[in-house]
Design a protein around this motif. Structure first.
Motif, PDB file in Angstrom:
ATOM      1  N   TYR A 172       0.851  -1.188   0.000  1.00  0.00           N
ATOM      2  CA  TYR A 172       0.000   0.000   0.000  1.00  0.00           C
ATOM      3  C   TYR A 172       0.884   1.234   0.000  1.00  0.00           C
ATOM      4  CZ  TYR A 172      -0.096   2.700   4.363  1.00  0.00           C
ATOM      5  OH  TYR A 172       0.195   3.573   5.368  1.00  0.00           O
ATOM      6  N   PHE A 173       0.392   2.296  -0.572  1.00  0.00           N
ATOM      7  CA  PHE A 173       1.127   3.552  -0.576  1.00  0.00           C
ATOM      8  C   PHE A 173       0.149   4.711  -0.449  1.00  0.00           C
ATOM      9  CE2 PHE A 173       0.190   4.945  -4.936  1.00  0.00           C
ATOM     10  CZ  PHE A 173      -0.125   3.756  -5.574  1.00  0.00           C
ATOM     11  N   GLN A 174       0.717   5.879  -0.164  1.00  0.00           N
ATOM     12  CA  GLN A 174      -0.113   7.063  -0.016  1.00  0.00           C
ATOM     13  C   GLN A 174       0.545   8.216  -0.755  1.00  0.00           C
ATOM     14  OE1 GLN A 174      -0.888   8.290   4.064  1.00  0.00           O
ATOM     15  NE2 GLN A 174      -2.980   8.842   3.506  1.00  0.00           N
ATOM     16  N   LYS A 175      -0.252   8.845  -1.608  1.00  0.00           N
ATOM     17  CA  LYS A 175       0.262   9.991  -2.356  1.00  0.00           C
ATOM     18  C   LYS A 175       0.197  11.225  -1.476  1.00  0.00           C
ATOM     19  CE  LYS A 175      -2.581   9.350  -5.898  1.00  0.00           C
ATOM     20  NZ  LYS A 175      -3.188   9.530  -7.241  1.00  0.00           N
ATOM     21  N   VAL A 176       0.980  12.226  -1.845  1.00  0.00           N
ATOM     22  CA  VAL A 176       0.899  13.506  -1.147  1.00  0.00           C
ATOM     23  C   VAL A 176       0.175  14.509  -2.059  1.00  0.00           C
ATOM     24  CG1 VAL A 176       2.934  13.155   0.286  1.00  0.00           C
ATOM     25  CG2 VAL A 176       3.207  14.155  -1.974  1.00  0.00           C
ATOM     26  N   PRO A 177      -0.585  15.443  -1.468  1.00  0.00           N
ATOM     27  CA  PRO A 177      -0.873  15.584  -0.042  1.00  0.00           C
ATOM     28  C   PRO A 177      -1.886  14.550   0.451  1.00  0.00           C
ATOM     29  CG  PRO A 177      -2.069  17.238  -1.301  1.00  0.00           C
ATOM     30  CD  PRO A 177      -1.233  16.473  -2.298  1.00  0.00           C
ATOM     31  N   HIS A 178      -1.751  14.168   1.725  1.00  0.00           N
ATOM     32  CA  HIS A 178      -2.598  13.109   2.268  1.00  0.00           C
ATOM     33  C   HIS A 178      -4.065  13.485   2.263  1.00  0.00           C
ATOM     34  CE1 HIS A 178       0.933  11.292   4.769  1.00  0.00           C
ATOM     35  NE2 HIS A 178       1.162  11.318   3.480  1.00  0.00           N
ATOM     36  N   ARG A 179      -4.337  14.763   2.506  1.00  0.00           N
ATOM     37  CA  ARG A 179      -5.721  15.205   2.690  1.00  0.00           C
ATOM     38  C   ARG A 179      -6.593  14.817   1.499  1.00  0.00           C
ATOM     39  NH1 ARG A 179      -6.712  20.895   2.185  1.00  0.00           N
ATOM     40  NH2 ARG A 179      -4.483  20.897   2.422  1.00  0.00           N
ATOM     41  N   ASN A 180      -6.010  14.913   0.316  1.00  0.00           N
ATOM     42  CA  ASN A 180      -6.811  14.635  -0.877  1.00  0.00           C
ATOM     43  C   ASN A 180      -6.626  13.223  -1.414  1.00  0.00           C
ATOM     44  OD1 ASN A 180      -7.571  17.323  -0.771  1.00  0.00           O
ATOM     45  ND2 ASN A 180      -5.871  17.974  -2.071  1.00  0.00           N
ATOM     46  N   ASN A 181      -5.760  12.446  -0.766  1.00  0.00           N
ATOM     47  CA  ASN A 181      -5.421  11.133  -1.320  1.00  0.00           C
ATOM     48  C   ASN A 181      -5.533  10.044  -0.271  1.00  0.00           C
ATOM     49  OD1 ASN A 181      -4.404  11.702  -4.142  1.00  0.00           O
ATOM     50  ND2 ASN A 181      -3.135  13.122  -2.961  1.00  0.00           N
ATOM     51  N   PRO A 182      -6.402   9.065  -0.506  1.00  0.00           N
ATOM     52  CA  PRO A 182      -6.539   7.953   0.449  1.00  0.00           C
ATOM     53  C   PRO A 182      -5.420   6.940   0.258  1.00  0.00           C
ATOM     54  CG  PRO A 182      -7.952   7.584  -1.438  1.00  0.00           C
ATOM     55  CD  PRO A 182      -7.275   8.909  -1.685  1.00  0.00           C
ATOM     56  N   ASP A 183      -5.373   5.934   1.160  1.00  0.00           N
ATOM     57  CA  ASP A 183      -4.432   4.827   0.984  1.00  0.00           C
ATOM     58  C   ASP A 183      -4.787   4.068  -0.297  1.00  0.00           C
ATOM     59  OD1 ASP A 183      -4.265   3.887   4.514  1.00  0.00           O
ATOM     60  OD2 ASP A 183      -3.471   5.600   3.392  1.00  0.00           O
ATOM     61  N   ILE A 184      -3.776   3.627  -0.993  1.00  0.00           N
ATOM     62  CA  ILE A 184      -3.986   2.842  -2.211  1.00  0.00           C
ATOM     63  C   ILE A 184      -3.312   1.489  -2.031  1.00  0.00           C
ATOM     64  CG2 ILE A 184      -3.597   2.697  -4.693  1.00  0.00           C
ATOM     65  CD1 ILE A 184      -3.549   5.745  -4.757  1.00  0.00           C
ATOM     66  N   TYR A 185      -4.051   0.440  -2.331  1.00  0.00           N
ATOM     67  CA  TYR A 185      -3.557  -0.924  -2.171  1.00  0.00           C
ATOM     68  C   TYR A 185      -3.370  -1.559  -3.544  1.00  0.00           C
ATOM     69  CZ  TYR A 185      -5.187  -0.156   2.574  1.00  0.00           C
ATOM     70  OH  TYR A 185      -5.374   0.360   3.826  1.00  0.00           O
ATOM     71  N   TYR A 186      -2.334  -2.371  -3.662  1.00  0.00           N
ATOM     72  CA  TYR A 186      -2.083  -3.043  -4.932  1.00  0.00           C
ATOM     73  C   TYR A 186      -1.620  -4.472  -4.694  1.00  0.00           C
ATOM     74  CZ  TYR A 186       2.865  -2.276  -3.995  1.00  0.00           C
ATOM     75  OH  TYR A 186       4.117  -2.278  -3.420  1.00  0.00           O
ATOM     76  N   ALA A 187      -1.801  -5.282  -5.710  1.00  0.00           N
ATOM     77  CA  ALA A 187      -1.289  -6.660  -5.705  1.00  0.00           C
ATOM     78  C   ALA A 187      -0.909  -7.019  -7.128  1.00  0.00           C
ATOM     79  CB  ALA A 187      -2.331  -7.632  -5.175  1.00  0.00           C
ATOM     80  N   LEU A 188       0.125  -7.833  -7.248  1.00  0.00           N
ATOM     81  CA  LEU A 188       0.602  -8.200  -8.584  1.00  0.00           C
ATOM     82  C   LEU A 188       1.140  -9.620  -8.560  1.00  0.00           C
ATOM     83  CD1 LEU A 188       1.414  -6.550 -11.416  1.00  0.00           C
ATOM     84  CD2 LEU A 188       3.672  -7.145 -10.603  1.00  0.00           C
ATOM     85  N   VAL A 189       0.814 -10.386  -9.580  1.00  0.00           N
ATOM     86  CA  VAL A 189       1.403 -11.714  -9.755  1.00  0.00           C
ATOM     87  C   VAL A 189       2.149 -11.695 -11.086  1.00  0.00           C
ATOM     88  CG1 VAL A 189      -0.708 -12.638 -10.798  1.00  0.00           C
ATOM     89  CG2 VAL A 189       0.948 -14.194  -9.788  1.00  0.00           C
ATOM     90  N   ALA A 190       3.330 -12.303 -11.105  1.00  0.00           N
ATOM     91  CA  ALA A 190       4.161 -12.300 -12.315  1.00  0.00           C
ATOM     92  C   ALA A 190       4.797 -13.674 -12.498  1.00  0.00           C
ATOM     93  CB  ALA A 190       5.250 -11.234 -12.207  1.00  0.00           C
ATOM     94  N   ALA A 191       4.972 -14.088 -13.748  1.00  0.00           N
ATOM     95  CA  ALA A 191       5.604 -15.384 -14.031  1.00  0.00           C
ATOM     96  C   ALA A 191       6.420 -15.269 -15.302  1.00  0.00           C
ATOM     97  CB  ALA A 191       4.550 -16.474 -14.173  1.00  0.00           C
ATOM     98  N   LYS A 192       7.506 -16.047 -15.347  1.00  0.00           N
ATOM     99  CA  LYS A 192       8.383 -15.993 -16.514  1.00  0.00           C
ATOM    100  C   LYS A 192       8.999 -17.367 -16.754  1.00  0.00           C
ATOM    101  CE  LYS A 192      12.253 -13.688 -15.963  1.00  0.00           C
ATOM    102  NZ  LYS A 192      13.211 -12.568 -15.883  1.00  0.00           N
ATOM    103  N   TYR A 193       9.109 -17.739 -18.030  1.00  0.00           N
ATOM    104  CA  TYR A 193       9.808 -18.953 -18.423  1.00  0.00           C
ATOM    105  C   TYR A 193      10.822 -18.562 -19.484  1.00  0.00           C
ATOM    106  CZ  TYR A 193      10.779 -23.754 -19.836  1.00  0.00           C
ATOM    107  OH  TYR A 193      11.407 -24.948 -20.094  1.00  0.00           O
ATOM    108  N   GLU A 194      12.084 -18.908 -19.259  1.00  0.00           N
ATOM    109  CA  GLU A 194      13.157 -18.367 -20.095  1.00  0.00           C
ATOM    110  C   GLU A 194      14.099 -19.459 -20.578  1.00  0.00           C
ATOM    111  OE1 GLU A 194      15.174 -15.449 -17.790  1.00  0.00           O
ATOM    112  OE2 GLU A 194      16.050 -14.431 -19.498  1.00  0.00           O
ATOM    113  N   THR A 195      14.360 -19.489 -21.888  1.00  0.00           N
ATOM    114  CA  THR A 195      15.364 -20.408 -22.437  1.00  0.00           C
ATOM    115  C   THR A 195      16.321 -19.580 -23.290  1.00  0.00           C
ATOM    116  OG1 THR A 195      14.315 -20.919 -24.562  1.00  0.00           O
ATOM    117  CG2 THR A 195      13.524 -22.137 -22.621  1.00  0.00           C
ATOM    118  N   ASP A 196      17.261 -20.260 -23.944  1.00  0.00           N
ATOM    119  CA  ASP A 196      18.208 -19.549 -24.795  1.00  0.00           C
ATOM    120  C   ASP A 196      17.550 -19.021 -26.060  1.00  0.00           C
ATOM    121  OD1 ASP A 196      21.141 -21.626 -24.100  1.00  0.00           O
ATOM    122  OD2 ASP A 196      20.318 -19.864 -23.090  1.00  0.00           O
ATOM    123  N   THR A 197      16.422 -19.593 -26.464  1.00  0.00           N
ATOM    124  CA  THR A 197      15.820 -19.193 -27.745  1.00  0.00           C
ATOM    125  C   THR A 197      14.512 -18.421 -27.593  1.00  0.00           C
ATOM    126  OG1 THR A 197      14.822 -21.390 -27.884  1.00  0.00           O
ATOM    127  CG2 THR A 197      16.854 -21.036 -29.125  1.00  0.00           C
TER     128      THR A 197
END
Lengths: 336, 137
Positions: free
Chosen positions: A219-244
């Motif tokens: 979670y993060f909070q932008k400034v100024p606080h008065r006009n900005n509520p807490d913001i929550y985020y979630a992310l899932v990431a996946a990768k499969y890597e070969t030489d080609t």
């Protein structure tokens, strides 16, 4: 000249002075920097220029001109990155041309790393938020395409100023856990996608041979606080890597208790090494931004030519759900 | 004639087996046993300390055939993929392993530096080093 600006330009000058006459290594490898004498200190950098054609608008841009300096030992090390961002932008729309220049020297990263023991490392300063895959390698020359996926700059702050505690384990597979904490004003908050003074997050990644997956949230909070509520985020990431080829995907969501934000943003991308110098990329993206009441789905086809890995010439075309957003992007970038 | 051909075939097979090269990943005597994944992590500078000792991986020179074998078999990465990996690591502030001009230099370095790890032909690895892993062609 303000003191901060003077300090930044002095640091830049010191980085530039550390180049060829003082370097100890007889043979220089492009993309690996230069050592300063026999000190454990290295200097490098990168730049990029790009061109965009969209609807009736053409834009030419000198985007990144950056200097890196890093060094230390296995216990204590540092990183400093100074950058001119959008140094020159020429936009032609219809018959009119606008030119913008940003000559501010930004501090993109500055941090110290302390290796506490075999498993724990503490980072203090301003750093790339260790969320997903794209954000850690977001500079033009290292990423797969000229454009960044929307999910990489809309869901979470790209940079955090504070502490990052990392736990790592390497047995039969590799595990990493990242704790992120910011509870102060950011260093050079002009260089971030969000202006924040609060950011707390947790990320867990698992790597086994060619496969890596990451789960992150915070979670993060932008400034100024008065006009900005807490913001929550979630992310899932996946990768499969070969030489080609490699395939990677990220999908995230951002929510706030008070305002609508981004229910989803994600991409699925494949890259194929036709040869080691010629790479084809295809990416599908989709997102919904309730704050701006907009959504988009688009497909991208790209081609990258790397005569050497640290040199990249790229071309891509994007087909959007709204034809007016279709665009052609070209770029040239170098890491040294 | 058939016996002659069979003998020649067996002789060829035996000769091939006899000349199969064996290689070893070696480390300073004080190094604990490492898994293959840990050896890989040390060489990719993902694992930099163990038992509070700094890991010092040693490569052979870029054109050494043994280095290519090591990168393909142990690191499971092609030369080009490693080039791209080290360019990305440069952006993250990490340096590639140091290079030695010969296996003898690497062997001598490993014996004298705690935390050092290298790869050599198994035949030259003596009792003054710890053999972590063996492989053959």
């Amino acid at each position: 000249m303000p003191l901060k600006t003077l300090l930044r330009h002095t640091l830049l000058l010191l980085c530039l002075l550390g180049t060829p006459p003082l370097h100890a290594e007889a043979d220089y490898t492009l993309g690996e920097g230069i050592q300063i004498g026999s000190l454990p200190v290295y200097v490098g950098g990168y730049f990029s220029v790009d061109y965009r054609n969209r609807d009736d608008e053409q834009r030419y841009r000198i985007d990144d001109i950056a200097l890196l300096s890093y060094g230390g030992n296995s216990t204590l090390s540092y990183m400093l990155e100074l950058e001119y961002k959008e140094f020159y932008v020429n936009t032609r729309n219809g018959g009119s041309t606008t030119v913008e220049r940003d000559t501010h020297l930004y501090v993109e990263r500055v941090h110290l790393n302390y290796s506490i023991n075999d498993h724990y490392t503490l980072r203090i300063g301003k750093y790339n938020t260790p969320i997903g895959f794209w954000n850690l390698m977001h500079i033009n020359v290292l990423r797969d395409t000229t454009s960044n996926p929307v999910s990489s700059y809309i869901l979470y702050p790209m940079f955090t100023t504070g502490a990052n505690l990392t736990y790592s384990s390497f047995e039969q597979a590799a595990w990493h856990v990242d704790l992120i904490a910011q509870r102060s004003k950011a260093i050079d908050d002009g260089y971030n996608n969000y202006t924040i003074d609060r950011h707390f997050g947790l990320g867990v990644s698992y790597e086994q041979q060619r496969f890596t997956c990451k789960l992150s949230g915070g979670y993060f909070q932008k400034v100024p606080h008065r006009n900005n509520p807490d913001i929550y985020y979630a992310l899932v990431a996946a990768k499969y890597e070969t030489d080609t080829y490699h395939i990677q995907a990220e999908l995230g969501s951002q929510r706030s208790s008070k305002t609508a934000t981004t229910p989803y943003a994600g991409y699925l991308q494949g890259a194929y090494y036709i040869t080691q110098r010629h790479i084809g990329i295809a990416r599908y993206e989709s997102y919904r931004n309730d704050l701006l009441d907009e959504s988009d789905r688009f497909f991208l086809l790209g081609y990258t030519y790397r005569p050497l890995y640290p040199v990249a010439l790229k071309a891509e075309y994007q087909w959007h759900s709204e034809a007016a957003k279709n665009q052609l992007l070209l770029s040239f970038s170098v890491l040294f | 004639m058939q016996r002659l051909l069979l003998s020649l075939l067996l002789l060829t097979l035996f000769s091939t087996l006899c000349t199969a090269q064996e290689y070893a990943v070696i480390a300073n005597k004080k190094m604990p046993r490492l898994t293959l994944e840990q050896i890989r992590a040390v060489y990719l500078k993902k694992l930099q300390r163990l038992d509070n000792t700094a890991m010092v991986p040693v490569n052979l020179s870029a054109n050494d055939p043994l280095r290519k074998r090591f990168e393909e078999h142990v690191l499971r990465m092609s030369f080009q993929r490693l080039q791209s990996y080290w360019s990305r690591q440069h952006y993250l502030g990490r340096r590639p392993p140091v290079s030695m001009k010969s296996q003898e230099s690497a062997l001598s370095f490993v014996k004298s530096v705690e935390g050092a790890i290298a790869y050599v032909h198994a035949a030259i690895a003596d009792d003054d080093v710890h053999i972590l892993y063996r492989w053959s062609d």
